[in-house]
Design an enzyme around this catalytic site. Structure first.
Site, PDB file in Angstrom:
ATOM      1  N   HIS A  94       0.846  -1.186   0.138  1.00  0.00           N
ATOM      2  CA  HIS A  94      -0.017   0.016   0.118  1.00  0.00           C
ATOM      3  C   HIS A  94       0.947   1.169   0.162  1.00  0.00           C
ATOM      4  CE1 HIS A  94       0.183  -0.255   4.719  1.00  0.00           C
ATOM      5  NE2 HIS A  94       0.293   1.080   4.372  1.00  0.00           N
ATOM      6  N   ASP A 141       0.065  -7.575   1.484  1.00  0.00           N
ATOM      7  CA  ASP A 141       0.233  -6.437   1.725  1.00  0.00           C
ATOM      8  C   ASP A 141       1.907  -6.029   1.589  1.00  0.00           C
ATOM      9  OD1 ASP A 141       0.387  -3.618   1.716  1.00  0.00           O
ATOM     10  OD2 ASP A 141      -0.036  -3.416   4.138  1.00  0.00           O
ATOM     11  N   SER A 235       3.986   2.524   8.311  1.00  0.00           N
ATOM     12  CA  SER A 235       3.630   1.484   7.233  1.00  0.00           C
ATOM     13  C   SER A 235       4.935   0.889   6.377  1.00  0.00           C
ATOM     14  CB  SER A 235       2.565   2.147   6.255  1.00  0.00           C
ATOM     15  OG  SER A 235       1.352   2.032   6.835  1.00  0.00           O
TER      16      SER A 235
END
Length: 283
Positions: A94, A141, A235
């Protein structure tokens, strides 16, 4: 009547699940890039991000790479990554692509306490996202980036990936990153990379918060206790176990509650052992 009751119960269970972010770059990465930049350009700042964590030394996490992301509309976003070899990094899928936003380039920052200054800085647009990555549920992911070769040093080095069947439940793992140090507020007090220790929990416990669509076998979760967790901007960064030369990468920061990092809810990671074959095939 029984069928109606079952359907109603399932609907209530789904509605009770904790939401994760909808679009990382729009909701988190872009404002966080601005926040970090402002913190770094201000005067007399000396601390940083990860909620409730500790400031990291220059060579403490030599595999940690910051990512300054240029999107296709030229806005900037931020993430983290881990150095797997002289030419490969791993991050969250992402960080490269969401349902509505696409990156054009990563600026990989290695060997620096700060994100927008210092260290070795390498640009790349050579990024491969996992073929089964789901932008809605964040399944699979993970993404691999290829960079020009970087020399190892006391502040830049690779990290081995975990393999095998260990689920690491009960183990205390360490996350590192440049992300937000607290929910809300304006410019943080300071900006440097930080780290935090968290205990790995079972996926069964994690599903009680996020549900079975988000937490699958390839997900790894940690408990968030005492306000210590990964947060906005972390992230793609590393979750590791061990110390020194025995340290291994077991997770890639993937998601947390959309409501914030300090609520005591679990943090979610892509489970590296689930992707070991996919990663090794690209090394």
């Amino acid at each position: 009547m029984k069928l109606i009751l079952v359907v109603a119960s399932l609907a209530l269970a789904v509605s009770a699940q904790e939401p994760i972010f909808g679009d990382y770059h729009e909701e988190i990465g872009i404002p966080e890039a601005e926040r970090i930049w402002r913190a770094e350009t201000a005067i007399d700042f000396d601390g940083s991000r990860i909620v409730g964590g500790d400031v990291s030394g220059a060579g403490q996490f030599p595999y940690l790479g910051g990512l300054i992301i240029t999107l296709t509309d030229n806005r900037q976003s931020v993430c983290g990554s881990s150095l797997l070899s002289n030419t490969k990094i791993i991050t969250a899928a992402h960080c490269w692509r969401t349902a509505n936003t696409q990156a054009r380039e990563f600026l990989v920052v290695l060997g620096s306490l700060r994100l927008f200054s210092g260290g070795v800085r390498i640009r790349t647009s050579n990024v491969e996202v996992h073929g089964s990555y789901n932008t809605r549920t964040l399944q699979n992911d993970v993404a691999i980036g290829t960079i020009s070769s970087v020399a190892y040093s006391n502040v830049i080095n690779r990290i081995p990936i975990a393999t095998g069947s260990n689920d690491y439940v009960g183990v205390v793992a360490t996350a590192a990153g440049f992300g937000l140090t607290r929910d809300g507020g304006g410019i943080p007090q300071s900006q440097v990379k930080r780290h935090v220790n968290m205990q790995v929990i079972t996926n069964t416990v994690c599903r009680r918060t996020f549900g079975p669509l988000i937490v699958t076998a390839s997900t790894l979760c940690t408990a968030t206790t005492g306000g210590r967790s990964t947060c906005n901007g972390d992230s793609g960064g590393p979750l590791t176990v061990g110390s020194g030369g025995s340290r291994q990468l077991i997770g890639v920061v993937s998601f947390g509650s959309a409501q914030g990092c300090e609520r005591g809810l679990p943090a979610g990671f892509a489970r590296v052992t689930s992707f070991a074959s996919w990663i090794n095939a690209r090394m």
